[in-house]
Motif scaffolding. Structure first.
Motif, PDB file in Angstrom:
ATOM      1  N   UNK A   1      -4.148   4.971   3.048  1.00  0.00           N
ATOM      2  CA  UNK A   1      -3.261   4.337   2.080  1.00  0.00           C
ATOM      3  C   UNK A   1      -4.068   3.815   0.907  1.00  0.00           C
ATOM      4  N   UNK A   2      -3.404   3.737  -0.232  1.00  0.00           N
ATOM      5  CA  UNK A   2      -4.022   3.252  -1.459  1.00  0.00           C
ATOM      6  C   UNK A   2      -3.408   1.899  -1.824  1.00  0.00           C
ATOM      7  N   UNK A   3      -4.273   0.971  -2.203  1.00  0.00           N
ATOM      8  CA  UNK A   3      -3.805  -0.302  -2.760  1.00  0.00           C
ATOM      9  C   UNK A   3      -4.310  -0.401  -4.195  1.00  0.00           C
ATOM     10  N   UNK A   4      -3.413  -0.694  -5.119  1.00  0.00           N
ATOM     11  CA  UNK A   4      -3.789  -0.901  -6.516  1.00  0.00           C
ATOM     12  C   UNK A   4      -4.300  -2.329  -6.673  1.00  0.00           C
ATOM     13  N   UNK A   5      -5.551  -2.461  -7.151  1.00  0.00           N
ATOM     14  CA  UNK A   5      -6.165  -3.770  -7.292  1.00  0.00           C
ATOM     15  C   UNK A   5      -5.957  -4.377  -8.681  1.00  0.00           C
ATOM     16  N   UNK A   6      -5.831  -3.516  -9.698  1.00  0.00           N
ATOM     17  CA  UNK A   6      -5.655  -4.037 -11.047  1.00  0.00           C
ATOM     18  C   UNK A   6      -5.949  -2.982 -12.099  1.00  0.00           C
ATOM     19  N   UNK A   7      -5.853  -3.398 -13.365  1.00  0.00           N
ATOM     20  CA  UNK A   7      -6.072  -2.500 -14.495  1.00  0.00           C
ATOM     21  C   UNK A   7      -7.091  -3.127 -15.432  1.00  0.00           C
TER      22      UNK A   7
ATOM     23  N   UNK B   1      -7.205   0.807   9.800  1.00  0.00           N
ATOM     24  CA  UNK B   1      -7.219  -0.495   9.134  1.00  0.00           C
ATOM     25  C   UNK B   1      -5.797  -0.962   8.854  1.00  0.00           C
ATOM     26  N   UNK B   2      -4.909  -0.007   8.590  1.00  0.00           N
ATOM     27  CA  UNK B   2      -3.540  -0.337   8.214  1.00  0.00           C
ATOM     28  C   UNK B   2      -2.765  -1.011   9.340  1.00  0.00           C
ATOM     29  N   UNK B   3      -3.273  -0.933  10.584  1.00  0.00           N
ATOM     30  CA  UNK B   3      -2.578  -1.556  11.698  1.00  0.00           C
ATOM     31  C   UNK B   3      -2.374  -3.050  11.463  1.00  0.00           C
ATOM     32  N   UNK B   4      -3.320  -3.702  10.817  1.00  0.00           N
ATOM     33  CA  UNK B   4      -3.173  -5.128  10.516  1.00  0.00           C
ATOM     34  C   UNK B   4      -2.002  -5.372   9.573  1.00  0.00           C
ATOM     35  N   UNK B   5      -1.819  -4.455   8.622  1.00  0.00           N
ATOM     36  CA  UNK B   5      -0.720  -4.623   7.671  1.00  0.00           C
ATOM     37  C   UNK B   5       0.626  -4.352   8.331  1.00  0.00           C
ATOM     38  N   UNK B   6       0.655  -3.383   9.237  1.00  0.00           N
ATOM     39  CA  UNK B   6       1.905  -3.049   9.924  1.00  0.00           C
ATOM     40  C   UNK B   6       2.375  -4.224  10.781  1.00  0.00           C
ATOM     41  N   UNK B   7       1.458  -4.825  11.516  1.00  0.00           N
ATOM     42  CA  UNK B   7       1.823  -5.892  12.448  1.00  0.00           C
ATOM     43  C   UNK B   7       1.962  -7.242  11.768  1.00  0.00           C
ATOM     44  N   UNK B   8       1.190  -7.458  10.688  1.00  0.00           N
ATOM     45  CA  UNK B   8       1.262  -8.725   9.972  1.00  0.00           C
ATOM     46  C   UNK B   8       0.974  -9.905  10.886  1.00  0.00           C
ATOM     47  N   UNK B   9       1.740 -10.975  10.713  1.00  0.00           N
ATOM     48  CA  UNK B   9       1.581 -12.181  11.533  1.00  0.00           C
ATOM     49  C   UNK B   9       2.654 -12.294  12.610  1.00  0.00           C
TER      50      UNK B   9
ATOM     51  N   UNK C   1      -1.253  -8.927  16.660  1.00  0.00           N
ATOM     52  CA  UNK C   1      -2.576  -8.420  16.285  1.00  0.00           C
ATOM     53  C   UNK C   1      -3.658  -9.120  17.094  1.00  0.00           C
ATOM     54  N   UNK C   2      -3.463 -10.409  17.422  1.00  0.00           N
ATOM     55  CA  UNK C   2      -4.443 -11.131  18.245  1.00  0.00           C
ATOM     56  C   UNK C   2      -4.411 -10.617  19.684  1.00  0.00           C
ATOM     57  N   UNK C   3      -3.234 -10.274  20.167  1.00  0.00           N
ATOM     58  CA  UNK C   3      -3.101  -9.693  21.509  1.00  0.00           C
ATOM     59  C   UNK C   3      -3.872  -8.378  21.593  1.00  0.00           C
ATOM     60  N   UNK C   4      -3.652  -7.493  20.620  1.00  0.00           N
ATOM     61  CA  UNK C   4      -4.347  -6.203  20.633  1.00  0.00           C
ATOM     62  C   UNK C   4      -5.845  -6.373  20.428  1.00  0.00           C
ATOM     63  N   UNK C   5      -6.220  -7.225  19.475  1.00  0.00           N
ATOM     64  CA  UNK C   5      -7.649  -7.462  19.242  1.00  0.00           C
ATOM     65  C   UNK C   5      -8.308  -8.028  20.492  1.00  0.00           C
TER      66      UNK C   5
ATOM     67  N   UNK D   1       0.837  -1.193   0.000  1.00  0.00           N
ATOM     68  CA  UNK D   1       0.000   0.000   0.000  1.00  0.00           C
ATOM     69  C   UNK D   1       0.877   1.251   0.000  1.00  0.00           C
ATOM     70  N   UNK D   2       0.359   2.306  -0.610  1.00  0.00           N
ATOM     71  CA  UNK D   2       1.080   3.569  -0.715  1.00  0.00           C
ATOM     72  C   UNK D   2       0.343   4.648   0.087  1.00  0.00           C
ATOM     73  N   UNK D   3       1.101   5.519   0.756  1.00  0.00           N
ATOM     74  CA  UNK D   3       0.501   6.610   1.520  1.00  0.00           C
ATOM     75  C   UNK D   3      -0.343   7.488   0.600  1.00  0.00           C
ATOM     76  N   UNK D   4      -1.514   7.859   1.079  1.00  0.00           N
ATOM     77  CA  UNK D   4      -2.438   8.640   0.253  1.00  0.00           C
ATOM     78  C   UNK D   4      -3.265   9.554   1.144  1.00  0.00           C
ATOM     79  N   UNK D   5      -3.927  10.520   0.509  1.00  0.00           N
ATOM     80  CA  UNK D   5      -4.840  11.388   1.242  1.00  0.00           C
ATOM     81  C   UNK D   5      -5.932  11.892   0.307  1.00  0.00           C
ATOM     82  N   UNK D   6      -7.056  12.199   0.903  1.00  0.00           N
ATOM     83  CA  UNK D   6      -8.178  12.785   0.167  1.00  0.00           C
ATOM     84  C   UNK D   6      -8.358  14.222   0.651  1.00  0.00           C
ATOM     85  N   UNK D   7      -8.524  15.145  -0.294  1.00  0.00           N
ATOM     86  CA  UNK D   7      -8.819  16.536   0.034  1.00  0.00           C
ATOM     87  C   UNK D   7     -10.167  16.918  -0.573  1.00  0.00           C
ATOM     88  N   UNK D   8     -10.849  17.803   0.092  1.00  0.00           N
ATOM     89  CA  UNK D   8     -12.098  18.369  -0.418  1.00  0.00           C
ATOM     90  C   UNK D   8     -11.932  19.872  -0.543  1.00  0.00           C
TER      91      UNK D   8
END
Length: 701
Positions: free
Chosen positions: A89-95, A114-122, A407-411, A73-80
């Protein structure tokens, strides 16, 4: 006019003019109470314009070297309207291609929580930088029985033997006995009574584990629940360091003492492409498509002494060893299920009387990336300082901490205390109880004039007919006995409002936390008639057959007894004994008397083990059922009672909100319709039009 801008890093992404970009947000959804670490996600499409092709590096063309890595995933932001709105973060799913030409990139925007799961992994707790190692011997264990040092103590929990107290019995201590009378000798001798010191193990404060998570992953939790030593409900909780049943080490004819190498740094010029090192532990976490190939240790001791080496995977399995060697040695761990695998940790230990100078221990972790044009490389480490083996047995925290994913400890903690989390605008992960999160906002938005009145629904808010709360680990001897006698799990709760049975549209909902919940035992002096209470309460970590038991990670409150009943601890190597009157007893309640604190870690109020056989105190309410502040009562009841209330409704409405409303609207704000107020269960907002689909729960006074 609303203008939405999406940035990946610093580059602005082209959007379709008619693209609908919606975000669905929820903190705690009444339909899935145990879901944690989720705030919002959304998948949408962006054109394959020249700008976007540059950002995504023509991802559709797999022949391009050094292209866009969609595995990360790549760092991203939304502005209005050029104002910051959401970071994530942005994940590219396909083209998507049309006529063999790139037309659309499909991407998903993830909220930061949501990204906390990706940071900690398994990764497991054993991979954390827990550096509070202790010498495991008679002197240090008895010392830690009466004083906390660096978040470590020793509670009165035995791994195998049963404890009794009989001041009239003075028998010669039998090291083979499985029941130990811990009454001090009285008129007897030092050879009588007592329990071996190595029946006990260390325990670590949970906050120390949180600290290690923050350190390793460079994240910060707020001090609303964690990181607050005044929050005794959490700060005083400890985890027993019990990774295997029975002894800390298996009995052996010749005791071999290994010393862990805690010092490994990246070599100059090397990178940590598939691994990291902290406190001597190498964590292998290769990117998708990259395969660990070989882990090599090269040792150059400064003396010619004989020594042995072993490498532990995930702090438990020996995957490589050298026995009785001398001089320069190489130890290779080959890739495979019995050796080097991804998403695992590796720790080297050395025994014998041997020393190494700085840079005398080299570690080479080879990897291969076979897809496309194959590439190869190595992560290189060495010891930064000199290293000398120790002759005392070291209780290594990461080797003894229970096997559990971070992640199981925190959850588990989030589900135990009904916590919620979100990332604030400075990147801190704000962790709060759900009740305090809702109470923190006093903002009310009346949206009558924005409401789409053509359609709305008012549904039953009860998605299940019963909620059960329990611990996964209820297998120790007394907890199992309690279950057999009462047909109910120790500390467990099955909840419906006022005990009624409801015809809800689904089955009972189960919240099970992944920890052990032990029933402790207060000892009574059988030497008196009738038996009289001692100050001793202990834990007995055996199964229903009274065999040593592993179970789930055990949480408890240690309570210091000062000037208490004398108990005898024995040194197994000499005839020395220590008759101690100050020690930590394990407890499920924060205090021994409800007049001090009613808080405990039961879901359902149970007879307190310490007071169960005692008459009521002269202080009103000081009795075994006086510990009424259970986890359910303090953290779940308000929210759950509302869910079961017959007046509760789940209102689904649509409103067209101006930007000034939805830009500032938070999930703990109240929505007002007419004179009625509602909590937000979830909301889905089209960021370009302001169309918001709400699920609202009416407040009940």
């Amino acid at each position: 006019m609303r203008r939405l801008q999406l940035y990946i890093g610093t580059e602005r992404v082209d959007l379709f003019k008619d693209e609908t970009v919606s975000l669905t947000q929820t903190i705690k959804n009444v339909k899935d109470l145990k879901k944690v670490f989720t705030e919002f996600t959304q998948t949408f499409s962006v054109p394959a314009s020249s700008v976007n092709n540059k950002i995504f590096k023509h991802y559709y063309n797999f022949d391009i070297s050094n292209g866009f890595d969609a595995r990360k995933k790549q760092a991203a932001r939304i502005e209005l309207n050029d104002l910051p709105f959401k970071d994530g973060k942005i994940a590219l799913q396909g083209v998507e291609l049309k006529n063999n030409v790139a037309h659309t990139y499909k991407i998903t925007f993830f909220g930061n929580t949501v990204d906390l799961k990706d940071i900690l992994g398994d990764s497991e707790l054993a991979s954390l930088p827990l550096n509070q190692n202790q010498i495991y011997d008679y002197a240090n264990v008895t010392s830690r029985m009466s004083a906390v040092s660096n978040d470590i103590l020793v509670p009165l929990i035995t791994h195998t033997n049963r404890l009794i107290f009989n001041s009239s019995s003075h028998t010669t201590y039998d090291p083979e006995a499985t029941t130990n009378n811990i009454s001090h000798h009285g008129t007897g001798t030092q050879s009588q009574n007592g329990v071996a010191w190595n029946e006990f193990k260390y325990a670590i404060r949970l906050q120390a584990i949180i600290d290690a998570i923050e350190t390793k992953y460079n994240i910060t939790f707020s001090d609303d629940f964690f990181n607050d030593n005044t929050n005794e409900k959490f700060y005083n909780l400890f985890m027993w360091l019990h990774r295997k049943s029975g002894d800390v080490e298996q009995a052996a004819q010749v005791e071999v003492i290994y010393t862990s190498l805690k010092d490994l740094v990246v070599k100059t010029g090397s990178t940590e492409y598939i691994s990291t090192s902290f406190s001597g532990i190498i964590t292998v976490n290769a990117p998708v498509g990259v395969t660990p190939a070989l882990l090599r240790y090269q040792l150059t001791p400064t003396t010619g002494a004989t020594y042995s080496v072993r490498v532990l995977r995930n702090s438990g399995t020996v995957v490589g060893e050298l026995n009785g060697v001398s001089g320069n040695q190489t130890l290779d761990i080959q890739a495979g299920t019995d050796g080097l695998i991804n998403n695992s940790t590796y720790l080297i230990q050395i025994s014998g009387v041997v020393s190494f100078g700085a840079n005398d221990i080299d570690v080479q972790l080879n990897w291969v990336e076979p897809f496309g044009t194959p590439s190869f490389g190595s992560d290189l480490y060495h010891n930064n300082a000199s290293f000398q083996t120790e002759q005392d047995f070291e209780f290594n925290i990461v080797e003894q901490i229970p096997k559990m994913k971070i992640i199981d400890f925190l959850s588990g903690l989030f589900n135990l205390f009904n916590l919620t989390a979100y990332v604030n605008n400075v990147g801190t992960i704000v962790v709060r109880t759900l009740d305090s999160y809702y109470a923190d906002s006093t903002q009310v938005y009346n949206i009558d004039k924005y409401l789409d009145t053509t359609k709305s629904t008012s549904d039953i808010a009860l998605p299940f007919n019963e909620i059960s709360f329990s611990y996964k680990g209820l297998g120790t001897f007394l907890a199992k006995q309690f279950e057999q006698l009462t047909n109910s799990g120790w500390g467990s709760l099955g909840y419906t409002l006022d005990g009624d049975i409801f015809d809800a549209p689904s089955e009972p909902y189960k919240i099970e936390v992944p920890f052990e919940h032990m029933q402790f035992e207060r000892l009574y002096d059988a030497g008196n008639s009738p038996p009289t209470a001692t100050d001793v309460q202990y834990g007995y970590s055996v199964n229903e057959n009274q065999q040593s038991y592993i179970g789930e990670p055990l949480l408890f409150y240690p309570i210091l007894i000062s000037g208490g009943t004398d108990i005898r601890i024995r040194d197994t190597e000499t005839s020395s004994v220590d008759d101690i009157t100050t020690y930590y007893i394990p407890s499920n309640s924060l205090a021994l008397l409800p007049s001090t604190s009613k808080e405990n870690i039961h879901f359902q109020n149970e007879f307190n083990e310490y007071l169960a056989n005692e008459p009521d105190s002269i202080v009103a309410g000081d009795n075994a059922l006086g510990f009424t502040d259970t986890i359910f009562e303090t953290e779940y009841k308000e929210y759950i009672q509302d869910v079961f209330n017959f007046r509760r409704r789940l209102l689904k409405i649509t409103a067209y909100l101006p930007m000034k409303v939805y830009y500032n609207l938070q999930l703990n704000d109240l929505i007002q319709l007419g004179q009625d107020s509602y909590k937000i269960n979830s909301m889905k907002t089209d960021l370009t039009t302001g169309k918001t689909e709400f699920e609202l729960l009416n407040t009940i006074l």
